[in-house]
Design a protein around this motif. Structure first.
Motif, PDB file in Angstrom:
ATOM      1  N   THR A 115       0.857  -1.176   0.000  1.00  0.00           N
ATOM      2  CA  THR A 115       0.000   0.000   0.000  1.00  0.00           C
ATOM      3  C   THR A 115       0.896   1.230   0.000  1.00  0.00           C
ATOM      4  N   TYR A 147      -5.870  -0.421   0.863  1.00  0.00           N
ATOM      5  CA  TYR A 147      -6.422  -1.398   1.800  1.00  0.00           C
ATOM      6  C   TYR A 147      -6.262  -0.869   3.221  1.00  0.00           C
ATOM      7  N   HIS A 148      -7.359  -0.719   3.944  1.00  0.00           N
ATOM      8  CA  HIS A 148      -7.380  -0.196   5.321  1.00  0.00           C
ATOM      9  C   HIS A 148      -6.793   1.206   5.441  1.00  0.00           C
ATOM     10  N   SER A 192      -3.348   0.252  -3.216  1.00  0.00           N
ATOM     11  CA  SER A 192      -2.742  -1.040  -2.902  1.00  0.00           C
ATOM     12  C   SER A 192      -2.463  -1.780  -4.200  1.00  0.00           C
TER      13      SER A 192
END
Length: 117
Positions: A53, A75-76, A84
């Motif tokens: 990421t 992602y997150h 990502s």
């Protein structure tokens, strides 16, 4: 066919930049690469789907997600400022994306804290 770029390739390229520190604040399965205490890359290295990421300019992030199948919103992370990349990748310009992420973070540092090339 282009040689796939792996998680090890990504790690090597991240570490090749000045003033980079490798940390594990989220546990041993997530490598976090920082420049002057600020994250520019996080890589999931343990699991079925390794990915890195990276910070990205919001306009670039949208274009990259639209153009490459192996690039997704971060992602997150804040989906506007992070992407990502699924690893290994044969299509995404991984070294350029890592360089851009590093450069964005360095540009945000106070001038006196910026690493010398």
């Amino acid at each position: 066919m282009t040689q796939p770029l792996t998680a090890q390739d990504a790690a090597d390229f991240c570490l090749a930049h000045p003033a980079v520190e490798l940390t594990y604040p989220f546990g041993p399965e997530t490598e976090v690469y920082k420049v002057v205490r600020r994250m520019f890359a996080a890589m999931n290295v343990d699991g079925e789907h390794p990915r890195i990421t990276l910070k990205a300019d919001p306009e670039d992030a949208r274009a990259l997600v639209a153009h490459f199948d192996d690039i997704a919103p971060g992602y997150h992370m804040n989906k506007k400022h992070w992407i990502s990349v699924d690893l290994p990748t044969t299509t995404a310009p991984l070294e350029e994306l890592i360089q851009a992420s590093y450069d964005l973070v360095v540009a945000g540092l106070p001038r006196a804290e910026r690493p010398k090339p």
